[in-house]
Design a protein around this motif. Structure first.
Motif, PDB file in Angstrom:
ATOM      1  N   THR A 176       0.847  -1.191   0.000  1.00 26.01           N
ATOM      2  CA  THR A 176       0.000   0.000   0.000  1.00 26.01           C
ATOM      3  C   THR A 176       0.884   1.243   0.000  1.00 26.01           C
ATOM      4  O   THR A 176       1.846   1.327   0.775  1.00 26.01           O
ATOM      5  CB  THR A 176      -0.927   0.014   1.229  1.00 26.01           C
ATOM      6  N   THR A 217       0.663   5.564  -0.042  1.00 30.94           N
ATOM      7  CA  THR A 217      -0.168   6.747   0.138  1.00 30.94           C
ATOM      8  C   THR A 217       0.594   7.989  -0.305  1.00 30.94           C
ATOM      9  O   THR A 217       1.757   8.191   0.081  1.00 30.94           O
ATOM     10  CB  THR A 217      -0.579   6.900   1.615  1.00 30.94           C
ATOM     11  N   ARG A 249       0.204  12.322  -0.853  1.00 32.15           N
ATOM     12  CA  ARG A 249      -0.556  13.530  -0.539  1.00 32.15           C
ATOM     13  C   ARG A 249      -0.203  14.608  -1.551  1.00 32.15           C
ATOM     14  O   ARG A 249       0.981  14.860  -1.818  1.00 32.15           O
ATOM     15  CB  ARG A 249      -0.268  13.982   0.891  1.00 32.15           C
ATOM     16  N   SER A 300      -7.346  14.489  -6.150  1.00 37.13           N
ATOM     17  CA  SER A 300      -6.977  13.072  -6.151  1.00 37.13           C
ATOM     18  C   SER A 300      -7.885  12.261  -7.066  1.00 37.13           C
ATOM     19  O   SER A 300      -7.449  11.257  -7.642  1.00 37.13           O
ATOM     20  CB  SER A 300      -7.013  12.525  -4.726  1.00 37.13           C
ATOM     21  N   LYS A 350      -6.822   9.467  -9.870  1.00 41.11           N
ATOM     22  CA  LYS A 350      -7.404   8.125  -9.936  1.00 41.11           C
ATOM     23  C   LYS A 350      -7.981   7.865 -11.321  1.00 41.11           C
ATOM     24  O   LYS A 350      -7.791   6.777 -11.884  1.00 41.11           O
ATOM     25  CB  LYS A 350      -8.504   7.963  -8.883  1.00 41.11           C
ATOM     26  N   GLN A 356      -7.857   4.507  -3.875  1.00 43.83           N
ATOM     27  CA  GLN A 356      -8.826   5.180  -3.020  1.00 43.83           C
ATOM     28  C   GLN A 356      -8.467   6.652  -2.862  1.00 43.83           C
ATOM     29  O   GLN A 356      -7.285   7.017  -2.850  1.00 43.83           O
ATOM     30  CB  GLN A 356      -8.871   4.512  -1.640  1.00 43.83           C
ATOM     31  N   THR A 357      -9.490   7.476  -2.745  1.00 45.82           N
ATOM     32  CA  THR A 357      -9.299   8.924  -2.588  1.00 45.82           C
ATOM     33  C   THR A 357     -10.083   9.396  -1.361  1.00 45.82           C
ATOM     34  O   THR A 357     -11.199   9.919  -1.487  1.00 45.82           O
ATOM     35  CB  THR A 357      -9.758   9.672  -3.850  1.00 45.82           C
ATOM     36  N   PRO A 358      -9.533   9.216  -0.172  1.00 51.45           N
ATOM     37  CA  PRO A 358     -10.267   9.589   1.043  1.00 51.45           C
ATOM     38  C   PRO A 358     -10.571  11.075   1.167  1.00 51.45           C
ATOM     39  O   PRO A 358     -11.497  11.466   1.868  1.00 51.45           O
ATOM     40  CB  PRO A 358      -9.341   9.111   2.163  1.00 51.45           C
ATOM     41  N   ASP A 359      -9.791  11.912   0.478  1.00 49.35           N
ATOM     42  CA  ASP A 359     -10.083  13.347   0.428  1.00 49.35           C
ATOM     43  C   ASP A 359      -9.454  13.894  -0.852  1.00 49.35           C
ATOM     44  O   ASP A 359      -8.709  13.191  -1.537  1.00 49.35           O
ATOM     45  CB  ASP A 359      -9.570  14.059   1.686  1.00 49.35           C
ATOM     46  N   THR A 378      -5.532  13.374  -1.051  1.00 47.66           N
ATOM     47  CA  THR A 378      -4.895  12.115  -0.649  1.00 47.66           C
ATOM     48  C   THR A 378      -5.320  11.013  -1.602  1.00 47.66           C
ATOM     49  O   THR A 378      -6.495  10.897  -1.945  1.00 47.66           O
ATOM     50  CB  THR A 378      -5.304  11.723   0.785  1.00 47.66           C
ATOM     51  N   VAL A 419      -4.522   6.716  -2.357  1.00 48.36           N
ATOM     52  CA  VAL A 419      -3.938   5.503  -1.806  1.00 48.36           C
ATOM     53  C   VAL A 419      -4.000   4.392  -2.850  1.00 48.36           C
ATOM     54  O   VAL A 419      -5.065   4.144  -3.436  1.00 48.36           O
ATOM     55  CB  VAL A 419      -4.677   5.053  -0.529  1.00 48.36           C
TER      56      VAL A 419
END
Length: 471
Positions: free
Chosen positions: A18, A20, A22, A37, A41, A85-88, A91, A93
């Motif tokens: 994984t 990550t 920023r 982000s 993606k 993944q784009t938690p915000d 960011t 991942v």
């Protein structure tokens, strides 16, 4: 390696499975809208669509975790690529199927942001939305493109690009010999000119010693290997492929490429400087061996073969003519097919239309064997056939599986490099999907007004990040 849109080169976790990243705040597109982000993606999702976008970097589609068999935004418009993944908005991942220590390098090749609302598939290449210092002012496909300053670009968010020229005017389709002559002559607007390709001709080498030319020469290691591809969909008999390799006068091919100033003969597709590189003796004579070639052929009838060349490449035509002559000596007829330059790459990537033989080469996207062998000889994400950049269409269930496994190895890089090298030597010497010919040396001439011209430490071309023009 330095971060770009990202603030750093990534944070690994879960044993390098994984990663990550920023993003910098304040990066915008040419219309002023923010780069997020989600745009990164979406750019990654597009790389899964090699059927629509041939030649896209193959790394992430092969290596990301993909249990749902995501097939890209055009085939699966309502499906999500769960591995990213784009938690915000700042960011992103990435989840890989296996440890991936080269992940930061991969990100440099497949993550230029693409706003989903502006994407129209293959036609997006006609009007990509700028997020850097320049935007497209005009574009005529296969003819020209003009880049001008992007007024929404903020230098504070882009510390690595000084963006010295006010504009770039690029012309396509000029014969390479003509480019070479014009750069050496250094007249008019050509004083502000340069090229990114190997346009210098062997016949022009004596001119490089002239004082007015010598100070404008840029040279260095090319980091790339030139090879002749044997399309295994068309030339299915490995003994025929071996016979062709034995017959070809590689020394003459090097001469056609321009001679020793442009490189040296090699027995591998892995360039110098890559950890683990150690090529073997392929049993080839530099000038070819028609006797050994005829023995390997052993009377096998071979239908007429087609050697494809780009219509504007004098070097490819000269190489094809040499191969045509060499194979005629062992009873194989070769026809040279000129392919329009604007469709040359697409043709080579098309399984139905690709010629039997053609010149190709590979410039590694980062300096490890994992950036070369999976792309040139490896399988696709399904593991059941070759990846789209594997132009020889080489596939073997065992060896291809081993290549895929190494591409996700977290072992010591030197050891992984050695294993890649050993696999490469095995494939080249027992299957003959291609014939390594020249490890290149880059040799360029620039216009007299060009400043800061130097070769990229990674890529085989002039580094446009630093180049400027004297006013």
């Amino acid at each position: 390696m330095k971060p770009d849109i990202a603030r750093d080169t990534g944070t690994p976790s879960d044993g390098d499975r994984t990663w990550t990243f920023r993003l910098r705040h304040g990066v915008t597109y040419e219309d002023g809208s923010p780069v997020t982000s989600a745009d990164i993606k979406y750019a990654v999702e597009r790389t899964f669509a090699s059927d629509v976008l041939p030649g896209v970097p193959p790394y992430l589609p092969v290596l990301l975790a993909n249990p749902d068999h995501y097939a890209g935004p055009y085939k699966d418009p309502n499906k999500d690529l769960a591995a990213v993944q784009t938690p915000d908005p700042y960011t992103i991942v990435f989840h890989f199927a296996a440890p991936q220590p080269d992940a930061p390098w991969m990100m440099s090749m497949a993550t230029a942001p693409v706003p989903k609302a502006k994407d129209d598939g293959r036609d997006y290449t006609l009007h990509p939305v700028a997020s850097g210092p320049y935007r497209i002012d005009s574009y005529s496909p296969n003819k020209s493109i003009t880049l001008v300053r992007n007024p929404k670009w903020n230098p504070a968010t882009d510390p690595h690009r000084p963006a010295l020229p006010d504009r770039y005017e690029v012309t396509f389709g000029i014969d390479r010999a003509t480019i070479s002559q014009r750069l050496i002559a250094d007249r008019g607007e050509d004083r502000n000119a340069l090229t990114l390709f190997d346009t210098l001709q062997g016949a022009d080498i004596p001119k490089l010693g002239q004082p007015s030319v010598k100070r404008r020469v840029v040279t260095g290691s090319g980091h790339a290997v030139l090879y002749i591809v044997f399309n295994e969909l068309k030339i299915k008999d490995l003994q025929v492929r071996k016979a062709i390799a034995l017959a070809i006068n590689r020394q003459a091919v090097l001469t056609a490429q321009g001679g020793p100033a442009f490189g040296s003969l090699t027995n591998t597709i892995i360039p110098e400087g890559i950890a683990g590189r150690n090529s073997i003796d392929l049993g080839l004579k530099p000038t070819g061996d028609p006797v050994a070639a005829a023995k390997a052929l052993n009377g096998t009838p071979v239908p007429t073969l087609h050697f494809g060349v780009s219509s504007t490449s004098t070097k490819q035509k000269a190489i094809a003519a040499q191969v045509q002559s060499d194979l005629k000596a062992i009873g194989i007829n070769v026809v040279i097919d000129e392919i329009p330059t604007d469709s040359y790459s697409k043709t080579l990537h098309n399984d139905d239309k690709a010629p039997d033989l053609f010149v190709s080469g590979f410039q590694p996207d980062w300096p490890t064997a994992a950036a070369i062998i999976p792309a040139v000889l490896g399988p696709d994400a399904s593991g059941t056939k070759w990846v789209s950049t594997n132009l020889a269409r080489y596939y073997d269930p065992t060896t291809s599986g081993q290549i895929a496994e190494l591409a996700s190895s977290s072992a010591d890089p030197a050891q992984v490099g050695k294993q890649f090298n050993d696999l490469t030597n095995q494939v080249l010497s027992t299957n003959w999907p291609m014939l390594p010919v020249v490890e290149s040396r880059n040799l360029q001439v620039v216009g007299s007004n060009i400043r800061n011209a130097g070769l990229s430490t990674l890529y085989s071309q002039i580094d446009l990040l630093r180049v400027g023009v004297r006013r």
